[in-house]
Scaffold this motif. Structure first.
Motif, PDB file in Angstrom:
ATOM      1  N   ARG A  73       0.827  -1.219   0.000  1.00 49.29           N
ATOM      2  CA  ARG A  73       0.000   0.000   0.000  1.00 49.29           C
ATOM      3  C   ARG A  73       0.855   1.260   0.000  1.00 49.29           C
ATOM      4  O   ARG A  73       0.394   2.320  -0.429  1.00 49.29           O
ATOM      5  CB  ARG A  73      -0.924  -0.011   1.221  1.00 49.29           C
ATOM      6  CG  ARG A  73      -0.179  -0.129   2.550  1.00 49.29           C
ATOM      7  CD  ARG A  73      -1.148  -0.231   3.716  1.00 49.29           C
ATOM      8  NE  ARG A  73      -0.445  -0.436   4.978  1.00 49.29           N
ATOM      9  CZ  ARG A  73      -1.035  -0.467   6.167  1.00 49.29           C
ATOM     10  NH1 ARG A  73      -2.349  -0.304   6.244  1.00 49.29           N
ATOM     11  NH2 ARG A  73      -0.348  -0.664   7.270  1.00 49.29           N
ATOM     12  N   TYR A  74       2.112   1.148   0.460  1.00 50.46           N
ATOM     13  CA  TYR A  74       2.978   2.328   0.473  1.00 50.46           C
ATOM     14  C   TYR A  74       3.347   2.781  -0.942  1.00 50.46           C
ATOM     15  O   TYR A  74       3.786   3.911  -1.142  1.00 50.46           O
ATOM     16  CB  TYR A  74       4.248   2.037   1.274  1.00 50.46           C
ATOM     17  CG  TYR A  74       3.963   1.752   2.726  1.00 50.46           C
ATOM     18  CD1 TYR A  74       3.614   2.778   3.592  1.00 50.46           C
ATOM     19  CD2 TYR A  74       4.028   0.457   3.226  1.00 50.46           C
ATOM     20  CE1 TYR A  74       3.330   2.520   4.933  1.00 50.46           C
ATOM     21  CE2 TYR A  74       3.749   0.183   4.557  1.00 50.46           C
ATOM     22  CZ  TYR A  74       3.394   1.223   5.400  1.00 50.46           C
ATOM     23  OH  TYR A  74       3.105   0.972   6.720  1.00 50.46           O
ATOM     24  N   ASP A  76       1.392   3.624  -3.110  1.00 49.75           N
ATOM     25  CA  ASP A  76       0.453   4.671  -3.526  1.00 49.75           C
ATOM     26  C   ASP A  76       0.888   6.060  -3.083  1.00 49.75           C
ATOM     27  O   ASP A  76       0.229   7.052  -3.433  1.00 49.75           O
ATOM     28  CB  ASP A  76      -0.939   4.381  -2.954  1.00 49.75           C
ATOM     29  CG  ASP A  76      -1.535   3.100  -3.524  1.00 49.75           C
ATOM     30  OD1 ASP A  76      -1.228   2.778  -4.685  1.00 49.75           O
ATOM     31  OD2 ASP A  76      -2.302   2.426  -2.796  1.00 49.75           O
ATOM     32  N   ARG A  78       2.238   9.580  -3.004  1.00 44.56           N
ATOM     33  CA  ARG A  78       2.507  10.544  -4.064  1.00 44.56           C
ATOM     34  C   ARG A  78       3.697  11.404  -3.644  1.00 44.56           C
ATOM     35  O   ARG A  78       3.647  12.100  -2.640  1.00 44.56           O
ATOM     36  CB  ARG A  78       1.273  11.412  -4.302  1.00 44.56           C
ATOM     37  CG  ARG A  78       1.391  12.400  -5.440  1.00 44.56           C
ATOM     38  CD  ARG A  78       1.387  11.743  -6.785  1.00 44.56           C
ATOM     39  NE  ARG A  78       0.169  10.958  -7.041  1.00 44.56           N
ATOM     40  CZ  ARG A  78      -0.082  10.370  -8.199  1.00 44.56           C
ATOM     41  NH1 ARG A  78       0.791  10.444  -9.194  1.00 44.56           N
ATOM     42  NH2 ARG A  78      -1.198   9.676  -8.360  1.00 44.56           N
ATOM     43  N   HIS A  82       0.065  15.658  -3.835  1.00 47.32           N
ATOM     44  CA  HIS A  82      -0.844  15.320  -4.938  1.00 47.32           C
ATOM     45  C   HIS A  82      -0.767  16.405  -6.016  1.00 47.32           C
ATOM     46  O   HIS A  82      -1.570  17.330  -6.066  1.00 47.32           O
ATOM     47  CB  HIS A  82      -2.273  15.177  -4.415  1.00 47.32           C
ATOM     48  CG  HIS A  82      -2.434  14.060  -3.445  1.00 47.32           C
ATOM     49  ND1 HIS A  82      -2.581  12.752  -3.831  1.00 47.32           N
ATOM     50  CD2 HIS A  82      -2.433  14.047  -2.085  1.00 47.32           C
ATOM     51  CE1 HIS A  82      -2.691  11.978  -2.767  1.00 47.32           C
ATOM     52  NE2 HIS A  82      -2.604  12.737  -1.695  1.00 47.32           N
ATOM     53  N   THR A 342       4.193   8.426  -8.151  1.00 52.76           N
ATOM     54  CA  THR A 342       3.980   7.610  -6.961  1.00 52.76           C
ATOM     55  C   THR A 342       5.262   6.855  -6.637  1.00 52.76           C
ATOM     56  O   THR A 342       6.139   6.677  -7.501  1.00 52.76           O
ATOM     57  CB  THR A 342       2.850   6.589  -7.174  1.00 52.76           C
ATOM     58  OG1 THR A 342       3.239   5.665  -8.196  1.00 52.76           O
ATOM     59  CG2 THR A 342       1.557   7.291  -7.578  1.00 52.76           C
ATOM     60  N   ARG A 344       5.413   3.754  -6.184  1.00 54.14           N
ATOM     61  CA  ARG A 344       5.390   2.536  -7.009  1.00 54.14           C
ATOM     62  C   ARG A 344       5.977   2.824  -8.399  1.00 54.14           C
ATOM     63  O   ARG A 344       6.754   2.023  -8.927  1.00 54.14           O
ATOM     64  CB  ARG A 344       3.977   1.998  -7.123  1.00 54.14           C
ATOM     65  CG  ARG A 344       3.883   0.673  -7.898  1.00 54.14           C
ATOM     66  CD  ARG A 344       2.502   0.080  -7.844  1.00 54.14           C
ATOM     67  NE  ARG A 344       2.134  -0.265  -6.462  1.00 54.14           N
ATOM     68  CZ  ARG A 344       1.208   0.375  -5.760  1.00 54.14           C
ATOM     69  NH1 ARG A 344       0.535   1.379  -6.309  1.00 54.14           N
ATOM     70  NH2 ARG A 344       0.944   0.018  -4.520  1.00 54.14           N
ATOM     71  N   ALA A 499       2.619   7.989   4.141  1.00 54.94           N
ATOM     72  CA  ALA A 499       1.369   7.283   3.902  1.00 54.94           C
ATOM     73  C   ALA A 499       0.294   7.734   4.889  1.00 54.94           C
ATOM     74  O   ALA A 499      -0.885   7.874   4.532  1.00 54.94           O
ATOM     75  CB  ALA A 499       1.591   5.776   4.018  1.00 54.94           C
ATOM     76  N   ILE A 504      -3.246   7.057   3.445  1.00 53.96           N
ATOM     77  CA  ILE A 504      -3.105   5.704   2.905  1.00 53.96           C
ATOM     78  C   ILE A 504      -3.141   4.672   4.017  1.00 53.96           C
ATOM     79  O   ILE A 504      -3.647   3.555   3.833  1.00 53.96           O
ATOM     80  CB  ILE A 504      -1.809   5.601   2.080  1.00 53.96           C
ATOM     81  CG1 ILE A 504      -1.888   6.549   0.881  1.00 53.96           C
ATOM     82  CG2 ILE A 504      -1.556   4.172   1.609  1.00 53.96           C
ATOM     83  CD1 ILE A 504      -0.584   6.697   0.129  1.00 53.96           C
TER      84      ILE A 504
END
Length: 532
Positions: A73-74, A76, A78, A82, A342, A344, A499, A504
């Motif tokens: 989940r980390y 995600d 930004r 954002h 992100t 990711r 996060a 998140i």
């Protein structure tokens, strides 16, 4: 948020110490190159012996942790909040690719697979059922693969993004220590040391390829045109290269650096397509797949095994030292161009896509060289033995179809590849000294010219000067590795804080009292709630 800028005295101190260190290196080399080389070799051996095991463990752990963060989940998170990314995805990837691959890949991609093909690396020396071709490529894939790229801008870039964009600290290597020292690192003497050793390491790592390019093109011009490969010719080549990357650095990331990187990637793709279509394409694809399969199968032994003798020092640990030396400055540069992406996206681009593209690039050039060597023994190995690195690329391109086009095209590609490293690192050094997101043009020009000047002096001393600098790169990586070591645990902590701030994860975990320094506002709110 701390919006203070670095004090003028501090910036002058970092610039003076960094430039002064390079000046001392040049003076000692001019005064007694043989004695200095002996000192460097002694230091090289000591650093490899003391830091080598730690580098191997750090490189592996850094990759594993980055992948775990990127694909949970980390991922995600930004970077920079954002916002919309500053550059299109292709331009962003092109800048990332060119910045490191040019730092040595253009020289080693042709030569290293051939070296390992001719002399099987220790890990595969007694392995049954492993061909020399697969062993040569797999070992090269390790040195320029997942761990090498992850070291340059995953966990470290995440910390730089948080400290600069989220907390307002100046963009300097010292911010990698922000999770430990908090905002005090802005004025702490340890921060000054961190900046200086990072600048010296990346300058040494960039000056080497700049000097190598002059010798490579000088060798090529002598072989192709009959021009004498002397210092005058190498100096003219060096002057042209410095002019190109200085102009690129002066125009900035959004113009010269992006344009040069994008053009270079397009040219590289065209040349790869031509080799695959008209050259030994089937052999290259088969060799890449076999080499990649062997690399992945034996990944852990390749990463952790420590064979006896000097092989490890002059191959794997040399490259690990080189990449670690680049680490802090590449983290600054990647953080600078990755705002809005992100985590990711960053991990996939830097730790997965870039290594796969690099490995395929090695398979295309190195694999083509092995193919022609298998077809006619000595056609590549003889020039390689006689002329070293500069001869490998020329020897291979001369065997390719449409050689009259491929040879000059690859020479142009090599020039632009190295130029993309020169402009990026001149920009990063200027950022590291000024602390500014967009450093002054004159600072970028100064460092671009300084690296070219040092390369010119070392070229004047012949191969000994450049070779001494190559060994010196590993020595400079020793203090830099201490700067990067904490990112193994501070990187995940920063990821969790970001996060939490971006919604998140539902709560903020506490790992130690040190985390209070990262979020003084949150701490005060919690204290107020506890009082109520």
């Amino acid at each position: 948020m701390n919006s203070s800028k670095p004090r003028t005295n501090d910036k002058r101190l970092v610039a003076g110490l960094s430039g002064g260190f390079l000046l001392i290196f040049v003076i000692l080399a001019l005064f007694d190159l043989e004695q200095m080389t002996q000192w460097i070799n002694t230091g090289f051996a000591w650093v490899i012996d003391v830091f080598g095991p730690m580098w191997q463990l750090w490189m592996l752990a850094n990759l594993v942790i980055a992948l775990l963060l990127g694909f949970t989940r980390y991922g995600d998170i930004r970077l920079g909040g954002h916002i919309t990314p500053d550059a299109a995805t292709f331009k962003w990837l092109a800048v990332i690719m060119c910045t490191l691959l040019a730092g040595g890949g253009v020289f080693w991609s042709a030569a290293e697979p051939m070296y390992h093909y001719l002399s099987t690396p220790p890990t595969f020396a007694e392995a049954e059922g492993v061909s020399k071709i697969s062993a040569g490529l797999a070992q090269s894939f390790l040195h320029w693969g997942f761990m090498a790229w992850a070291a340059l801008g995953t966990l470290s870039a995440l910390i730089v993004v948080y400290a600069h964009y989220h907390k307002g600290l100046s963009m300097r290597p010292r911010v990698l220590l922000y999770p430990i020292f908090g905002e005090k690192i802005e004025t702490h003497w340890i921060g000054t040391v961190a900046d200086v050793v990072s600048i010296v390491a990346v300058a040494a790592g960039t000056i080497g390829p700049i000097g190598f390019l002059a010798t490579q093109l000088g060798f090529s011009f002598e072989a192709l045109l009959g021009w004498q490969n002397n210092y005058s010719l190498q100096l003219m080549i060096l002057g042209g290269l410095v002019l190109i990357y200085t102009i690129s650095a002066s125009t900035g990331i959004d113009k010269g650096i992006q344009w040069l990187s994008s053009a270079n990637v397009v040219l590289a793709l065209v040349l790869i397509a031509m080799i695959l279509l008209f050259g030994p394409g089937g052999f290259i694809v088969d060799s890449f797949m076999n080499g990649m399969g062997l690399y992945l199968k034996d990944f852990m032994p390749l990463a952790l095994v420590r064979p006896e003798g000097d092989w490890m020092a002059w191959w794997t640990l040399f490259f690990w030292g080189w990449f670690i030396g680049y680490g802090p400055m590449m983290a600054l540069f990647i953080a600078r161009i990755s705002r809005g992406r992100t985590l990711r996206e960053l991990v996939v681009a830097v730790a997965i896509m870039a290594p796969l593209v690099t490995n395929f690039w090695f398979a295309v050039l190195g694999g083509a060289g092995i193919f022609y060597e298998e077809t006619t023994a000595g056609v590549i190995s003889a020039p390689l033995e006689a002329g070293g690195l500069p001869a490998a690329l020329l020897g291979i391109t001369q065997q390719l179809p449409f050689a009259e086009f491929m040879v000059p095209a690859f020479l142009v590609l090599t020039i632009v590849f190295v130029a993309t490293t020169g402009d990026s690192m001149a920009y990063a050094i200027a950022m590291a000294i000024s602390g500014d997101h967009t450093p002054r043009t004159r600072d970028r020009i100064f460092w671009a010219l300084t690296m070219g000047l040092v390369a010119a002096v070392l070229l004047r001393m012949g191969e000994g000067g450049i070779n001494a600098l190559q060994s010196f790169i590993v020595i400079t990586a020793a203090p830099v590795s201490l700067l990067l070591l904490p990112v193994l645990w501070t990187g995940p902590r920063i990821a969790h804080i970001m996060a939490y701030e971006q919604g998140i994860v539902p709560h903020k975990e506490r790992h130690s009292d040190e985390e209070d320094t990262l979020d003084p506002v949150g701490r005060l709110k919690e204290e107020e709630e506890a009082t109520k």
